[in-house]
Design a protein around this motif. Sequence first.
Motif, PDB file in Angstrom:
ATOM      1  N   HIS A  79      74.769  61.135  51.949  1.00  0.00           N
ATOM      2  CA  HIS A  79      73.383  60.832  52.318  1.00  0.00           C
ATOM      3  C   HIS A  79      73.016  61.575  53.607  1.00  0.00           C
ATOM      4  O   HIS A  79      73.861  62.206  54.234  1.00  0.00           O
ATOM      5  CB  HIS A  79      73.203  59.335  52.526  1.00  0.00           C
ATOM      6  CG  HIS A  79      73.887  58.829  53.770  1.00  0.00           C
ATOM      7  ND1 HIS A  79      75.250  58.639  53.834  1.00  0.00           N
ATOM      8  CD2 HIS A  79      73.405  58.535  55.007  1.00  0.00           C
ATOM      9  CE1 HIS A  79      75.585  58.226  55.044  1.00  0.00           C
ATOM     10  NE2 HIS A  79      74.484  58.164  55.777  1.00  0.00           N
ATOM     11  N   GLY A  80      71.776  61.441  54.014  1.00  0.00           N
ATOM     12  CA  GLY A  80      71.313  62.003  55.280  1.00  0.00           C
ATOM     13  C   GLY A  80      69.827  61.745  55.438  1.00  0.00           C
ATOM     14  O   GLY A  80      69.114  61.496  54.458  1.00  0.00           O
ATOM     15  N   ALA A  81      69.351  61.798  56.680  1.00  0.00           N
ATOM     16  CA  ALA A  81      67.921  61.651  56.922  1.00  0.00           C
ATOM     17  C   ALA A  81      67.178  62.849  56.336  1.00  0.00           C
ATOM     18  O   ALA A  81      67.671  63.977  56.358  1.00  0.00           O
ATOM     19  CB  ALA A  81      67.647  61.540  58.420  1.00  0.00           C
ATOM     20  N   GLY A  82      65.986  62.598  55.806  1.00  0.00           N
ATOM     21  CA  GLY A  82      65.199  63.673  55.230  1.00  0.00           C
ATOM     22  C   GLY A  82      64.389  64.430  56.265  1.00  0.00           C
ATOM     23  O   GLY A  82      64.316  64.047  57.437  1.00  0.00           O
ATOM     24  N   HIS A  83      63.778  65.521  55.841  1.00  0.00           N
ATOM     25  CA  HIS A  83      62.915  66.347  56.681  1.00  0.00           C
ATOM     26  C   HIS A  83      61.555  65.668  56.803  1.00  0.00           C
ATOM     27  O   HIS A  83      60.899  65.380  55.808  1.00  0.00           O
ATOM     28  CB  HIS A  83      62.773  67.735  56.057  1.00  0.00           C
ATOM     29  CG  HIS A  83      61.745  68.604  56.695  1.00  0.00           C
ATOM     30  ND1 HIS A  83      61.525  68.640  58.053  1.00  0.00           N
ATOM     31  CD2 HIS A  83      60.871  69.503  56.159  1.00  0.00           C
ATOM     32  CE1 HIS A  83      60.570  69.508  58.324  1.00  0.00           C
ATOM     33  NE2 HIS A  83      60.153  70.040  57.185  1.00  0.00           N
ATOM     34  N   ASN A  84      61.132  65.392  58.049  1.00  0.00           N
ATOM     35  CA  ASN A  84      59.831  64.768  58.271  1.00  0.00           C
ATOM     36  C   ASN A  84      58.756  65.855  58.274  1.00  0.00           C
ATOM     37  O   ASN A  84      58.548  66.551  59.256  1.00  0.00           O
ATOM     38  CB  ASN A  84      59.824  63.990  59.590  1.00  0.00           C
ATOM     39  CG  ASN A  84      58.568  63.144  59.757  1.00  0.00           C
ATOM     40  OD1 ASN A  84      57.588  63.329  59.033  1.00  0.00           O
ATOM     41  ND2 ASN A  84      58.594  62.225  60.704  1.00  0.00           N
ATOM     42  N   ARG A  85      58.073  65.982  57.147  1.00  0.00           N
ATOM     43  CA  ARG A  85      57.037  66.998  56.976  1.00  0.00           C
ATOM     44  C   ARG A  85      55.665  66.515  57.437  1.00  0.00           C
ATOM     45  O   ARG A  85      54.697  67.287  57.455  1.00  0.00           O
ATOM     46  CB  ARG A  85      56.926  67.397  55.501  1.00  0.00           C
ATOM     47  CG  ARG A  85      58.216  67.900  54.868  1.00  0.00           C
ATOM     48  CD  ARG A  85      58.046  68.055  53.369  1.00  0.00           C
ATOM     49  NE  ARG A  85      59.213  68.645  52.731  1.00  0.00           N
ATOM     50  CZ  ARG A  85      60.286  67.964  52.367  1.00  0.00           C
ATOM     51  NH1 ARG A  85      60.338  66.648  52.579  1.00  0.00           N
ATOM     52  NH2 ARG A  85      61.306  68.579  51.793  1.00  0.00           N
ATOM     53  N   SER A  86      55.571  65.234  57.770  1.00  0.00           N
ATOM     54  CA  SER A  86      54.280  64.626  58.080  1.00  0.00           C
ATOM     55  C   SER A  86      53.961  64.716  59.565  1.00  0.00           C
ATOM     56  O   SER A  86      54.719  65.274  60.350  1.00  0.00           O
ATOM     57  CB  SER A  86      54.296  63.158  57.639  1.00  0.00           C
ATOM     58  OG  SER A  86      55.063  62.385  58.551  1.00  0.00           O
TER      59      SER A  86
ATOM     60  N   THR B 186      57.664  61.596  55.110  1.00  0.00           N
ATOM     61  CA  THR B 186      58.037  61.144  56.454  1.00  0.00           C
ATOM     62  C   THR B 186      59.531  61.252  56.727  1.00  0.00           C
ATOM     63  O   THR B 186      60.010  60.834  57.782  1.00  0.00           O
ATOM     64  CB  THR B 186      57.592  59.695  56.686  1.00  0.00           C
ATOM     65  OG1 THR B 186      58.236  58.831  55.744  1.00  0.00           O
ATOM     66  CG2 THR B 186      56.074  59.544  56.568  1.00  0.00           C
ATOM     67  N   GLY B 187      60.280  61.798  55.778  1.00  0.00           N
ATOM     68  CA  GLY B 187      61.715  61.990  56.007  1.00  0.00           C
ATOM     69  C   GLY B 187      62.562  60.811  55.624  1.00  0.00           C
ATOM     70  O   GLY B 187      63.544  60.486  56.308  1.00  0.00           O
ATOM     71  N   ALA B 188      62.209  60.141  54.540  1.00  0.00           N
ATOM     72  CA  ALA B 188      63.018  59.011  54.059  1.00  0.00           C
ATOM     73  C   ALA B 188      64.468  59.445  53.868  1.00  0.00           C
ATOM     74  O   ALA B 188      64.773  60.617  53.615  1.00  0.00           O
ATOM     75  CB  ALA B 188      62.465  58.493  52.732  1.00  0.00           C
ATOM     76  N   THR B 189      65.373  58.482  53.997  1.00  0.00           N
ATOM     77  CA  THR B 189      66.792  58.755  53.773  1.00  0.00           C
ATOM     78  C   THR B 189      66.997  59.362  52.382  1.00  0.00           C
ATOM     79  O   THR B 189      66.434  58.892  51.390  1.00  0.00           O
ATOM     80  CB  THR B 189      67.604  57.449  53.891  1.00  0.00           C
ATOM     81  OG1 THR B 189      67.389  56.882  55.187  1.00  0.00           O
ATOM     82  CG2 THR B 189      69.088  57.714  53.695  1.00  0.00           C
ATOM     83  N   ILE B 190      67.782  60.419  52.334  1.00  0.00           N
ATOM     84  CA  ILE B 190      68.140  61.079  51.075  1.00  0.00           C
ATOM     85  C   ILE B 190      69.567  60.666  50.715  1.00  0.00           C
ATOM     86  O   ILE B 190      70.438  60.626  51.588  1.00  0.00           O
ATOM     87  CB  ILE B 190      68.065  62.610  51.214  1.00  0.00           C
ATOM     88  CG1 ILE B 190      66.643  63.047  51.581  1.00  0.00           C
ATOM     89  CG2 ILE B 190      68.507  63.298  49.925  1.00  0.00           C
ATOM     90  CD1 ILE B 190      66.548  64.514  51.967  1.00  0.00           C
TER      91      ILE B 190
ATOM     92  N   LEU C  45      67.651  49.324  51.755  1.00  0.00           N
ATOM     93  CA  LEU C  45      68.522  50.247  51.028  1.00  0.00           C
ATOM     94  C   LEU C  45      69.953  49.933  51.425  1.00  0.00           C
ATOM     95  O   LEU C  45      70.299  49.991  52.605  1.00  0.00           O
ATOM     96  CB  LEU C  45      68.192  51.697  51.375  1.00  0.00           C
ATOM     97  CG  LEU C  45      69.252  52.751  51.010  1.00  0.00           C
ATOM     98  CD1 LEU C  45      69.387  52.885  49.495  1.00  0.00           C
ATOM     99  CD2 LEU C  45      68.933  54.100  51.650  1.00  0.00           C
ATOM    100  N   LEU C  46      70.802  49.611  50.451  1.00  0.00           N
ATOM    101  CA  LEU C  46      72.227  49.418  50.687  1.00  0.00           C
ATOM    102  C   LEU C  46      72.968  50.610  50.096  1.00  0.00           C
ATOM    103  O   LEU C  46      72.688  51.022  48.964  1.00  0.00           O
ATOM    104  CB  LEU C  46      72.735  48.144  50.017  1.00  0.00           C
ATOM    105  CG  LEU C  46      72.309  46.796  50.594  1.00  0.00           C
ATOM    106  CD1 LEU C  46      70.861  46.461  50.237  1.00  0.00           C
ATOM    107  CD2 LEU C  46      73.223  45.682  50.091  1.00  0.00           C
ATOM    108  N   TYR C  47      73.887  51.185  50.856  1.00  0.00           N
ATOM    109  CA  TYR C  47      74.687  52.283  50.331  1.00  0.00           C
ATOM    110  C   TYR C  47      76.091  52.232  50.913  1.00  0.00           C
ATOM    111  O   TYR C  47      76.312  51.778  52.034  1.00  0.00           O
ATOM    112  CB  TYR C  47      74.026  53.636  50.595  1.00  0.00           C
ATOM    113  CG  TYR C  47      73.691  53.958  52.031  1.00  0.00           C
ATOM    114  CD1 TYR C  47      74.509  54.796  52.786  1.00  0.00           C
ATOM    115  CD2 TYR C  47      72.545  53.443  52.625  1.00  0.00           C
ATOM    116  CE1 TYR C  47      74.190  55.109  54.102  1.00  0.00           C
ATOM    117  CE2 TYR C  47      72.221  53.748  53.935  1.00  0.00           C
ATOM    118  CZ  TYR C  47      73.049  54.581  54.669  1.00  0.00           C
ATOM    119  OH  TYR C  47      72.733  54.872  55.976  1.00  0.00           O
TER     120      TYR C  47
END
Length: 309
Positions: free
Chosen positions: A198-205, A156-160, A190-192
């Motif tokens: 970092h960055g948002a992931g690709h939503n493949r779903s 679903t594009g979780a934060t990377i 998630l704390l960073y």
Amino acid sequence: MYSPNNIGASDGARLQDIASVYAAQLGANGYVIIPDLVDARIVEELDGELVDRFSSTPFCEGPFYGSRTKRFGRLLARSRHAASLVQHELILGIVREILQPYCDVIQLNLTQAVEVHPGSPAQVPHRDQDMWQGPKGEVEYLVNIMWPTTHYSRETGATIFWPESHRQQDEMILPDQDAMDAEMRPGSALLYLGSTLHGAGHNRSELIRRGVIVSYCLGWLKPYENQWLAYPPEIARHFSPELAALVGYQQHRPNLGNYEGRCPSILLQDEVPDNLHAVDSLRPDQIDLITDYVSRRGKGHPELLAGGA
């Protein structure tokens, strides 16, 4: 180790112990995930309060925000549950351990709801601290908290994020195999660091992925979201004093962010005097320096006791 869920909020000593443990992990790795930090039902209700706003919000424009993503801020004015995330005691304890070596008080940097739609490509990797053009590697400028309001998975594009990338701040591209997906369920956090790549992931779903970002920064910085426009006095006067201070209705000693020489919280009163007198807001060490100067140099020189510039 203590769990954040098995202590009372009034048990300040144990809460600080937990905050110190998580702050150490955050400082060492650049991130930390705390599972089940808040009741998932609260997050579900917050998500429900934002659904209509997401529906009416157009997609973003630009290569950074992403054309298959929706974003909006001002969450303290949009959800009755936002304040409980912004003022979460453990989160604030962790953030203060990370940031307060570099400032007098912390402030809210932003609250933002994010919706990543199916097909949204991965966001360009970045460090949030780079919005400020100060020296890097010497100071931590901010801490971000990602609160998922739907399930975060790789699909679903979780934060990377890149663990320990805060130690490689001169490198903007790091190997993909070193990255991690912040897979979490609602109620987790998630704390960073602002220095963590970092960055948002690709939503493949085929699912929409939603979450809320709450960010805190040094109290002497200009925040990402203009808090005073987001929450003008007519809104902020309904906040608790502690929440109003977080959004900027406080001074950062010495005298930074004042209104007519006074703490801007004076604007939250029902009636604000037309004529105000300035009142110093100084750190104890500055008061000591002034006292020492006056005692050493002021004897026999009364003109040195007069203020002004």
